[in-house]
Motif scaffolding. Structure first.
Motif, PDB file in Angstrom:
ATOM      1  N   THR A  82      22.387  19.844 -35.683  1.00 20.63           N
ATOM      2  CA  THR A  82      22.310  21.087 -36.315  1.00 20.63           C
ATOM      3  C   THR A  82      23.606  21.284 -37.020  1.00 20.63           C
ATOM      4  O   THR A  82      23.662  21.795 -38.185  1.00 20.63           O
ATOM      5  N   ASP A 215      15.067  24.286 -43.275  1.00 20.09           N
ATOM      6  CA  ASP A 215      14.141  23.833 -42.467  1.00 20.09           C
ATOM      7  C   ASP A 215      14.224  24.373 -40.980  1.00 20.09           C
ATOM      8  O   ASP A 215      14.329  23.620 -39.879  1.00 20.09           O
ATOM      9  N   GLY A 218      12.394  22.688 -37.885  1.00 23.85           N
ATOM     10  CA  GLY A 218      12.956  21.226 -37.695  1.00 23.85           C
ATOM     11  C   GLY A 218      14.060  21.543 -36.808  1.00 23.85           C
ATOM     12  O   GLY A 218      14.664  20.800 -35.971  1.00 23.85           O
ATOM     13  N   SER A 222      14.775  20.475 -33.061  1.00 19.66           N
ATOM     14  CA  SER A 222      15.859  19.472 -32.447  1.00 19.66           C
ATOM     15  C   SER A 222      16.762  19.990 -31.707  1.00 19.66           C
ATOM     16  O   SER A 222      16.914  19.536 -30.581  1.00 19.66           O
ATOM     17  N   PHE A 261       8.892  17.206 -33.605  1.00 16.14           N
ATOM     18  CA  PHE A 261       9.967  17.270 -34.491  1.00 16.14           C
ATOM     19  C   PHE A 261      10.023  15.976 -35.317  1.00 16.14           C
ATOM     20  O   PHE A 261       9.946  16.385 -36.792  1.00 16.14           O
ATOM     21  N   HIS A 264       6.836  16.737 -37.425  1.00 18.16           N
ATOM     22  CA  HIS A 264       7.003  17.787 -38.493  1.00 18.16           C
ATOM     23  C   HIS A 264       7.611  17.324 -39.786  1.00 18.16           C
ATOM     24  O   HIS A 264       7.848  17.529 -40.683  1.00 18.16           O
ATOM     25  N   GLU A 265       9.163  16.491 -39.452  1.00 15.96           N
ATOM     26  CA  GLU A 265       9.718  16.118 -40.180  1.00 15.96           C
ATOM     27  C   GLU A 265       9.054  15.166 -41.127  1.00 15.96           C
ATOM     28  O   GLU A 265       9.529  14.937 -42.667  1.00 15.96           O
ATOM     29  N   SER A 268       6.971  17.363 -43.681  1.00 15.07           N
ATOM     30  CA  SER A 268       7.660  18.445 -44.331  1.00 15.07           C
ATOM     31  C   SER A 268       7.998  17.900 -45.738  1.00 15.07           C
ATOM     32  O   SER A 268       8.523  16.897 -46.053  1.00 15.07           O
ATOM     33  N   PRO A 271      12.527  17.904 -45.355  1.00 17.50           N
ATOM     34  CA  PRO A 271      12.679  17.660 -44.109  1.00 17.50           C
ATOM     35  C   PRO A 271      14.371  17.733 -43.652  1.00 17.50           C
ATOM     36  O   PRO A 271      15.147  17.578 -44.684  1.00 17.50           O
ATOM     37  N   SER A 272      14.688  18.060 -42.418  1.00 13.67           N
ATOM     38  CA  SER A 272      16.270  18.108 -42.117  1.00 13.67           C
ATOM     39  C   SER A 272      16.666  16.470 -42.279  1.00 13.67           C
ATOM     40  O   SER A 272      17.997  16.406 -42.542  1.00 13.67           O
TER      41      SER A 272
END
Length: 540
Positions: A82, A215, A218, A222, A261, A264-265, A268, A271-272
């Motif tokens: 993050t 995001d 995400g 994480s 995660f 999702h990424e 997405s 995405p992160s």
């Protein structure tokens, strides 16, 4: 240096004003990184002092000592990803300044702790600050150096870790011999003040010019996934039992959340992190190598402090000096690793580095209570040499696989794998050490009062503490404790070496070899030659 195929080819140029002061900026980044590394290496030599009753220490138990280390690790590992994303979005300089400020404040509070609980709390806050410092230093580096100079800069950056390893134990030893235990944290405060001033003046801000939408799912996934996974790992090490429900539940839960995660990424639109990078064998091998080498080394670092101080009887300062060869090797060879890679290729250099680390770890299986000092110094030097030829090349492979605008994300991935690998190493190898030690010492506790028998078998420090209270009758127990610990250390060292050998296989199979240029194509001039041609600016 060799980089993964498919790495971004186009890179924006560094502004001339920033380019001119790039080496001064690197010095500031190294100074900032040094603060974080130095603090952890200081703590490794201070655990025995902190465990002593007041006024020498605060009477921390073995479990509380582990949590003083692990609370930092838990927060640090959980927030690394993050923090990297936040730096890319709002600016790496802002994140770096905020992180160091929090780290400095928490260090001052940790120095004034009067109970183990307070120390654990403030160490967690230090981990919060450090999570924003570590990825930001590498991300800023990638944005102030041109691509051809990045391997050299990363090598110097990695060498500063070796400097921290050297300065930390020695500084800690000097402080503990002349001041109270809290001085090992208070020393961070003036260093933080200098770093803040230097960064405010020299370091430019940078961010992703097109970060896209945030995001939130995400980010949350994480953090939750990493915290659960690392907590489960730490809990397993604390109990020396990875089948306990309090270990399995968070560990498996963390893996499930991280799997969600990734799912999702991949789906997405913003995405992160681009999961497709992990499809590149070289990228995945690089981050795996980082995790494996720190898995092996962190476990050994943890038990070597007890071997040197409890079994060998060295002071904290003497223990720090004995680790100096490891740090010197990293400082000397890390900045030059790119030259070896240019000649032999990433695969050959990293494989040899892993084998050197494995050999150094296996050598601990030959140590006893009378091993000559020069042998220990030679083994530490071999370990440092191996590390110096692993960390810079794999870090370059990770960072140059991502565009400069996502440098924070790349640094976060690099550091997250390292931190999770290190936490797993301490937990798993610490559990092996504890289990073998308890099994060996149990047969020698017959003369210990029944009320103290369970406590006496927990660790070598606990056994030696009980033996000291028994007076002359406790001398045979001291000998038994030393023998049991050395036996446990041998088993653990061989386990560490086996993990390093697995790392050697991974990098040998999947990292790229030496890049061969087509006939008639000349290699680009080395950075030093390039500077000579351009009057030292690196520009043409």
């Amino acid at each position: 240096m060799s980089i993964p195929s498919g790495a971004p080819a186009a890179e924006s140029h560094v502004p001339e004003a920033v380019h001119r002061r790039r080496w001064a900026i690197l010095a500031v980044l190294m100074f900032s990184l040094l603060i974080v590394v130095l603090d952890n290496s200081i703590l490794n030599v201070a655990v025995k002092t902190i465990a002593s009753p007041a006024p020498t220490g605060i009477g921390a138990t073995q479990s509380e000592l582990e949590w003083a280390i692990n609370s930092y690790t838990l927060v640090f590992a959980g927030l690394l990803f993050t923090a990297g994303l936040l730096g890319d979005r709002i600016g790496r300089k802002k994140v770096l300044l905020a992180g160091i400020l929090v780290f400095g404040i928490a260090s001052g509070l940790a120095a004034l702790s009067s109970t183990p609980g307070e120390l654990i709390t403030w160490r967690a806050l230090m981990g919060f600050g450090a999570a924003f410092v570590m990825p930001a230093t590498l991300a800023v580096l990638m944005n102030v150096f041109e691509r051809d100079e990045q391997p050299k800069a990363i090598g110097i950056w990695a060498g500063s870790v070796g400097l921290g390893i050297a300065i930390g134990p020695i500084t800690g030893g000097v402080l503990l011999e002349h001041f109270w235990w809290g001085s090992i944290f208070l020393v961070n405060v003036p260093v933080v003040i200098v770093a803040l001033i230097a960064m405010a003046v020299l370091v430019p801000d940078s961010r992703d010019p097109n970060p896209g939408r945030v995001d939130p799912p995400g980010v949350v996934l994480s953090i939750v996934g990493l915290v659960l996974l690392v907590y489960g790992i730490i809990r397993g090490g604390e109990l020396a039992d990875f089948t306990d429900v309090t270990v399995l539940a968070p560990s498996l839960g963390g893996l499930v959340v991280l799997a969600v995660f990734v799912w999702h990424e991949k789906r997405s639109s913003h995405p992160s992190i681009d999961i497709s990078y992990f499809r590149k064998p070289a990228f995945s091998a690089a981050v795996t190598a980082i995790a494996l080498v720190f898995f092996a080394l962190m476990g050994v670092t943890f038990f070597s402090a007890f071997y040197l101080q409890s079994v060998r009887g060295y002071s904290a300062l003497q223990s720090g000096l004995l680790i100096l060869p490891l740090a010197v090797a990293q400082m000397v060879f890390s900045p030059r690793a790119r030259l070896v890679v240019d000649r032999f290729g990433t695969r050959a250099v990293c494989t040899l580095g892993m084998l050197l680390v494995a050999g150094g770890l296996a050598a601990f299986a030959l140590f006893d209570a009378d091993t000559p000092v020069w042998v220990m110094c030679a083994v530490f030097f071999v370990q440092g040499t191996g590390m110096a030829h692993i960390m810079p090349p794999v870090t370059v492979a990770v960072m140059q696989a991502l565009p400069r605008e996502r440098a924070g994300s790349g640094s976060a991935i690099n550091n997250t794998f390292r931190q999770v690998g290190g936490a797993l190493g301490i937990a798993v190898l610490g559990s092996v050490l504890s289990t073998v030690y308890r099994g060996d010492i149990e047969g020698h506790l017959g003369g210990v009062p029944a009320a103290a028998r369970d406590v006496a078998g927990e660790s070598i420090e606990a056994t030696l503490g009980v033996a000291a209270r028994m007076g002359p009758e406790g001398r045979p127990l001291v000998t038994a404790a030393n023998d049991a610990f050395i036996s446990a250390m041998h088993v653990t060292a061989l386990g560490s070496a086996a993990v390093a050998l697995i790392g050697a296989v991974v990098v040998g199979l999947f990292l790229p070899g030496r890049q061969r240029l087509p006939d008639g194509v000349r290699a680009a001039p080395a950075p030093e030659a390039d500077q000579a041609l351009t009057g030292g600016t690196g520009k043409r």
